[in-house]
Enzyme design. Sequence first.
Site, PDB file in Angstrom:
ATOM      1  N   SER A 123      84.043  31.752  63.608  1.00  0.00           N
ATOM      2  CA  SER A 123      83.158  32.386  64.117  1.00  0.00           C
ATOM      3  C   SER A 123      81.859  31.439  64.188  1.00  0.00           C
ATOM      4  CB  SER A 123      82.635  33.404  63.027  1.00  0.00           C
ATOM      5  OG  SER A 123      82.680  32.822  61.763  1.00  0.00           O
ATOM      6  N   ASP A 344      73.824  35.559  54.502  1.00  0.00           N
ATOM      7  CA  ASP A 344      74.595  34.580  55.328  1.00  0.00           C
ATOM      8  C   ASP A 344      73.661  33.316  55.454  1.00  0.00           C
ATOM      9  OD1 ASP A 344      75.931  33.642  57.170  1.00  0.00           O
ATOM     10  OD2 ASP A 344      76.231  34.867  58.658  1.00  0.00           O
ATOM     11  N   HIS A 347      76.270  31.071  58.755  1.00  0.00           N
ATOM     12  CA  HIS A 347      76.212  31.067  60.194  1.00  0.00           C
ATOM     13  C   HIS A 347      74.713  30.721  60.720  1.00  0.00           C
ATOM     14  CE1 HIS A 347      79.716  33.776  59.699  1.00  0.00           C
ATOM     15  NE2 HIS A 347      80.153  32.943  60.766  1.00  0.00           N
TER      16      HIS A 347
END
Length: 367
Positions: A123, A344, A347
């Site tokens: 990702s 998160d 990311h």
Amino acid sequence: MGFVTQRLCSILVTFFLIFFSCLCVANSEQYHSSHLKLRKQSQVTSCNVYEGNWVFDNSYPLYNSSACPHIRKEFDCQKYGRPADSLYLKYRWQPKQCDIPRFDGRDFLQRLKGKKIMFIGDSISLNQRASLVCLLHTAVPDSKIIEESNLMYTNTTFEDYGVSILLFTSHYLVDIEEEKIGRVLKLNSLKNGNIWKDMDVLVFNTWLWWYRSGREQPWDYIEDGGKVLKDMDRMVAFRRALTTWGRWVDTDVDLGKTKVLYQGISPAHYNGKDWNKPGARNCAKETTPLSGSTYPSGLPKPEYVVKDVLSTIKKPVHLLDITTLSQLRTDAHPSSYNAFKGMDCTHWCVAGVPDTWNQLLSVALTN
């Protein structure tokens, strides 16, 4: 009559003198401009663009994320509540020894006309690809875009330029195969290379999934050198898989057609001790980059593995060395500003730090 003729001649001579003087100045300026451009290109070529620091720049970000329809809900921090904290968008990467050109999407498309650029990895690759598509969409908002997906990859094509930006999801680069005993992670097998080697630019990445276990682990056994194991030291397994990938580059990739890049380790920020804030459990309250050019806890261990393996590959592979510059950006993760409201710190917001990764990708591809 003679006086008028003499006066006219004098005016004509003056006119031609001015004309030729301007011509000489223009040529001089053109030479200076060309010389300056060449000098800057030479500086970029000779300097380490990955060593530097983040500086405030009010002309940033490079695009408005609300105008880009290609951002996934995991990365669209502005949409999911971060507008009150937009300072993270106002920083530019400044190398120590040179200046790097601002990302020019139209120029990028023209230089890579007819090319296929594939991101291969987890990702984090998806994160970088989303940024690149937004950068290009912003530059040519009226260009026809075709999007397609299949079981193998996702593709966004800027049809006016014939440039395709693809994503091939591969968490480990090496293969996982279904066998009688279950799912086997094969550290010495890499079959998808037959698809990858047809691309013009390959940007690889793997690390995020190597320490997953339990239900998050997509394999049941590891096969290494003909031996099937229930588990093994994950850093060792990572090195073995990356070595298999390196052998594939040396044996299968035609560098006359394909340029290969490997993205350095993208850091996560869940432990404040790493950046001298022992009380911080995550990135939630970080609003500005760390100052300076080094990260307090140093490089992550897998980055050393990446550099070791790359040093053994005979063919030239460019290391997109984004690790340290990204470590300095504790402020640029989605944190809770995503569709899932989960924390998160792995990311990156788009727009944000991945735009700089792509700026450096552009430098690597066009210099």
